[in-house]
Design a protein around this motif. Structure first.
Motif, PDB file in Angstrom:
ATOM      1  N   MET A  34       0.846  -1.178   0.000  1.00 33.71           N
ATOM      2  CA  MET A  34       0.000   0.000   0.000  1.00 33.71           C
ATOM      3  C   MET A  34       0.883   1.231   0.000  1.00 33.71           C
ATOM      4  O   MET A  34       2.010   1.199   0.511  1.00 33.71           O
ATOM      5  N   GLY A  35       0.374   2.294  -0.550  1.00 25.58           N
ATOM      6  CA  GLY A  35       1.191   3.482  -0.658  1.00 25.58           C
ATOM      7  C   GLY A  35       0.382   4.761  -0.667  1.00 25.58           C
ATOM      8  O   GLY A  35      -0.855   4.732  -0.698  1.00 25.58           O
ATOM      9  N   TRP A  36       1.105   5.854  -0.625  1.00 31.93           N
ATOM     10  CA  TRP A  36       0.513   7.180  -0.684  1.00 31.93           C
ATOM     11  C   TRP A  36       1.160   7.989  -1.810  1.00 31.93           C
ATOM     12  O   TRP A  36       2.381   7.948  -2.003  1.00 31.93           O
ATOM     13  N   PHE A  37       0.319   8.707  -2.505  1.00 30.94           N
ATOM     14  CA  PHE A  37       0.747   9.630  -3.533  1.00 30.94           C
ATOM     15  C   PHE A  37       0.103  10.982  -3.230  1.00 30.94           C
ATOM     16  O   PHE A  37      -0.829  11.059  -2.440  1.00 30.94           O
ATOM     17  N   ARG A  38       0.584  12.035  -3.869  1.00 30.89           N
ATOM     18  CA  ARG A  38      -0.052  13.330  -3.703  1.00 30.89           C
ATOM     19  C   ARG A  38      -0.011  14.109  -5.009  1.00 30.89           C
ATOM     20  O   ARG A  38       0.866  13.909  -5.848  1.00 30.89           O
ATOM     21  N   GLN A  39      -0.980  14.986  -5.137  1.00 26.23           N
ATOM     22  CA  GLN A  39      -1.081  15.805  -6.337  1.00 26.23           C
ATOM     23  C   GLN A  39      -1.443  17.229  -5.941  1.00 26.23           C
ATOM     24  O   GLN A  39      -2.523  17.476  -5.393  1.00 26.23           O
ATOM     25  N   ALA A  40      -0.522  18.129  -6.207  1.00 25.31           N
ATOM     26  CA  ALA A  40      -0.751  19.548  -5.951  1.00 25.31           C
ATOM     27  C   ALA A  40      -1.430  20.162  -7.176  1.00 25.31           C
ATOM     28  O   ALA A  40      -1.334  19.617  -8.281  1.00 25.31           O
ATOM     29  N   PRO A  41      -2.110  21.281  -7.010  1.00 29.01           N
ATOM     30  CA  PRO A  41      -2.796  21.924  -8.138  1.00 29.01           C
ATOM     31  C   PRO A  41      -1.850  22.207  -9.294  1.00 29.01           C
ATOM     32  O   PRO A  41      -0.764  22.776  -9.103  1.00 29.01           O
ATOM     33  N   GLY A  42      -2.235  21.784 -10.479  1.00 30.30           N
ATOM     34  CA  GLY A  42      -1.439  22.038 -11.664  1.00 30.30           C
ATOM     35  C   GLY A  42      -0.223  21.148 -11.821  1.00 30.30           C
ATOM     36  O   GLY A  42       0.581  21.350 -12.729  1.00 30.30           O
ATOM     37  N   LYS A  43      -0.078  20.169 -10.938  1.00 25.80           N
ATOM     38  CA  LYS A  43       1.092  19.296 -11.003  1.00 25.80           C
ATOM     39  C   LYS A  43       0.672  17.842 -11.146  1.00 25.80           C
ATOM     40  O   LYS A  43      -0.478  17.490 -10.931  1.00 25.80           O
ATOM     41  N   GLU A  44       1.635  17.008 -11.492  1.00 25.29           N
ATOM     42  CA  GLU A  44       1.361  15.582 -11.632  1.00 25.29           C
ATOM     43  C   GLU A  44       1.287  14.912 -10.265  1.00 25.29           C
ATOM     44  O   GLU A  44       1.837  15.394  -9.287  1.00 25.29           O
ATOM     45  N   ARG A  45       0.622  13.783 -10.259  1.00 26.61           N
ATOM     46  CA  ARG A  45       0.578  12.977  -9.054  1.00 26.61           C
ATOM     47  C   ARG A  45       1.956  12.350  -8.845  1.00 26.61           C
ATOM     48  O   ARG A  45       2.537  11.775  -9.788  1.00 26.61           O
ATOM     49  N   VAL A  46       2.470  12.432  -7.616  1.00 24.33           N
ATOM     50  CA  VAL A  46       3.803  11.903  -7.329  1.00 24.33           C
ATOM     51  C   VAL A  46       3.785  10.968  -6.135  1.00 24.33           C
ATOM     52  O   VAL A  46       2.936  11.071  -5.254  1.00 24.33           O
TER      53      VAL A  46
END
Length: 122
Positions: A34-46
């Motif tokens: 299991m993992g976590w990713f994040r996506q800031a406005p205007g940016k790719e999911r990382v």
């Protein structure tokens, strides 16, 4: 079918802490991770962090090492992300994912949650 469901997002001041949770329905499978990713406005999911259910090995993005800790409760099929010393640049929608670990920090992600917003005020 595995369905991750995130919780725990919210508003926090810079320097503060927040803990995200992600519970999954359905059965786990071989090499489950299991993992976590994040996506800031205007940016790719990382990628942020991941944990293998077998052995508990973890991986982190360089940007969160030393500040974030991922952990898992195999009995509850739940993964947590403890976030400390939060910075404004950590603000994003955080997504939980479930998939497979292939070792050496290599994963394949098959299932995704809907995301939870983390807002960090400066």
């Amino acid at each position: 079918q595995v369905q991750p469901v995130e919780s725990g997002g919210g508003l926090v001041q810079a320097g503060g802490s927040l803990r995200l949770s992600c519970a999954t329905s359905g059965r786990t499978f071989r090499n489950y991770a299991m993992g976590w990713f994040r996506q800031a406005p205007g940016k790719e999911r990382v990628f942020v962090a991941a944990i293998s259910w077998s052995g508990g090995s973890t991986s982190y993005a360089d940007s969160v090492k030393g500040r974030f800790t991922i952990s898992g409760d195999t009995a509850k099929n739940t993964v947590y992300l403890q976030m400390n010393s939060l910075k404004p640049e950590d603000m994003a929608v955080y997504y939980c994912a479930a998939g497979r670990s292939y070792g050496s920090g290599t994963y394949a992600w098959d299932y995704w949650g809907q995301g939870t917003q983390v807002t960090v005020s400066s």
